[in-house]
Design an enzyme around this catalytic site. Structure first.
Site, PDB file in Angstrom:
ATOM      1  N   GLN A  37      48.910  33.396  41.099  1.00  0.00           N
ATOM      2  CA  GLN A  37      48.504  34.675  41.680  1.00  0.00           C
ATOM      3  C   GLN A  37      47.699  34.392  42.946  1.00  0.00           C
ATOM      4  O   GLN A  37      46.687  33.703  42.900  1.00  0.00           O
ATOM      5  CB  GLN A  37      47.655  35.482  40.701  1.00  0.00           C
ATOM      6  N   TYR A  53      41.485  44.874  45.409  1.00  0.00           N
ATOM      7  CA  TYR A  53      41.331  43.702  46.242  1.00  0.00           C
ATOM      8  C   TYR A  53      41.779  44.132  47.648  1.00  0.00           C
ATOM      9  O   TYR A  53      42.164  45.268  47.866  1.00  0.00           O
ATOM     10  CB  TYR A  53      42.160  42.550  45.694  1.00  0.00           C
ATOM     11  N   ARG A  76      45.154  39.995  27.014  1.00  0.00           N
ATOM     12  CA  ARG A  76      44.102  39.749  26.037  1.00  0.00           C
ATOM     13  C   ARG A  76      44.632  39.261  24.695  1.00  0.00           C
ATOM     14  O   ARG A  76      43.985  38.439  24.028  1.00  0.00           O
ATOM     15  CB  ARG A  76      43.280  41.032  25.828  1.00  0.00           C
TER      16      ARG A  76
END
Length: 387
Positions: free
Chosen positions: A98, A168, A346
């Site tokens: 990423q 971002y 998660r």
């Protein structure tokens, strides 16, 4: 219907299945370099059966880090990144990097460089104002993305995921609330989208068909005045028309304004205030009124599906669905709805071998309870306190 556990093609890459470990910051890069802990973190999910794991977050520029102990692309980091890719690929899994620029999410005090935002605003992490980038700064950052992508291909990554989400820098330019510019990069969606589109184009030009190129983009920022439908669908159509992506991962929420819109479930305010690096005054504020920022949203299976359907209806390009995908029935639902891949986060932190166990027994259920305490550990070494 596609088989989520069957082989799949992603651009020039063949995956052993359609399950991707989502990019979730590992907190395992002291000094901004690969550690054995980072390699072990990804080896666990690779050995656990995913088709591809995503290393997060690899900043394209020094000031684009969220924090100083985070990898940014430079020659000193390449040896360790090659060690990582070779270890992951030896398991039969693929590995993606990423890449992106944190922009207003960056901690300028930690980085020793001002954080950047499309328009003037105060950064509570560094207790100073963001710097507003000029056109020359944006040109440099586009080039930084291209350089990072070339590095990624050179050290053995099978794919890069361009970070266009969570406010971002690229995502912040898309937000009408955060981008109040009056130059060529502000105003209409076409202008706000110019910088993110240039980034994606530069990445594709840099790597050609050597590796796959995907992007993660917000469907909805999750706050008033942010990036939202129908503009996000229109932006996705722009990306599809540009033709530079092999797949698009759909996400939502803002690390800057509303982080829990992405995660759903409990909001661990006390743990965040205790463990996250932040100024003392901000820590007190989080303890006192953190629930106004860390809002709680009910967790449910496939919680982004309703939003994502709008994109599936509008687009023909391959899409990656994330959000509440923790078992085989959810994966099959995603495939039945027309999504080509699914991303898990998660649940794999709680049980790195979850996918292998699902493949052996389709009735397997995740043990993740969506308490989100793991969020508070991302700068000290991301972990599940129940594992």
């Amino acid at each position: 219907m596609l088989d989520p556990l069957g082989p799949a093609v992603l651009g020039p890459v063949t995956l052993r299945n359609r399950v991707i470990k989502a990019a979730t910051f590992e907190g395992a890069t002291p000094g901004g370099l690969v550690s054995d802990r980072l390699i072990d973190y990804h080896l666990a999910v690779a050995d656990g059966g995913v088709g591809m794991t995503t290393v997060a977050y690899l900043a394209v520029s020094p000031e684009g880090r969220t924090h100083a102990d985070q990898i940014h692309w430079r020659p000193e980091a390449l040896f360790g990144l090659r060690r990582l890719t070779e270890a992951i690929r030896a398991t039969g899994a693929k590995v993606s990097a990423q890449i992106g620029h944190a922009g207003p999410v960056a901690n300028g005090a930690s980085n020793g460089a001002p954080s950047l935002a499309p328009s003037r605003a105060f950064n509570p992490l560094s207790m100073r104002f963001h710097r507003v980038p000029a056109a020359a700064d944006l040109d440099r950052i586009v080039g930084d993305h291209a350089r990072a992508a070339r590095y990624a291909a050179d050290v053995g990554f099978d794919a890069v995921e361009v970070h266009l989400g969570h406010n971002y820098l690229a995502s912040a330019f898309l937000s009408p609330r955060l981008n109040r510019r009056t130059d060529r990069y502000g105003g209409s969606l076409a202008r706000r989208a110019d910088f993110p589109r240039r980034i994606v184009a530069a990445v594709r030009e840099a790597v050609g068909d050597r590796i796959a190129v995907t992007a993660k983009m917000n469907m909805r920022d999750g706050y008033r005045g942010g990036f939202d439908l129908p503009e996000s669908v229109e932006f996705a159509l722009m990306l599809e028309a540009d033709g530079h992506l092999d797949a698009l991962e759909l996400t939502g929420g803002s690390s800057l304004m509303n982080p829990m819109y992405l995660f759903r479930g409990a909001a661990p305010v006390k743990q965040m205030a205790a463990r996250m690096p932040m100024p003392a005054l901000l820590r007190v504020g989080i303890r006192a009124s953190g629930h106004r920022f860390f809002r709680e949203y009910e967790w449910r299976p496939l919680y982004f599906l309703d939003l994502a359907r709008r994109f599936r209806e509008a687009l023909s390009m391959p899409l990656i669905l994330l959000g509440g995908i923790t078992d085989l029935p959810a994966m099959r639902t995603a495939m039945a709805e027309g999504f080509e891949y699914v991303a898990m986060g998660r649940a794999l932190l709680r049980e790195p071998d979850l996918l292998r166990r699902i493949a052996a027994d389709g009735s397997t259920r995740s043990q993740c309870i969506h308490c989100n305490v793991c969020m508070s550990t991302i700068y000290t070494g991301t972990e599940c306190h129940l594992a």
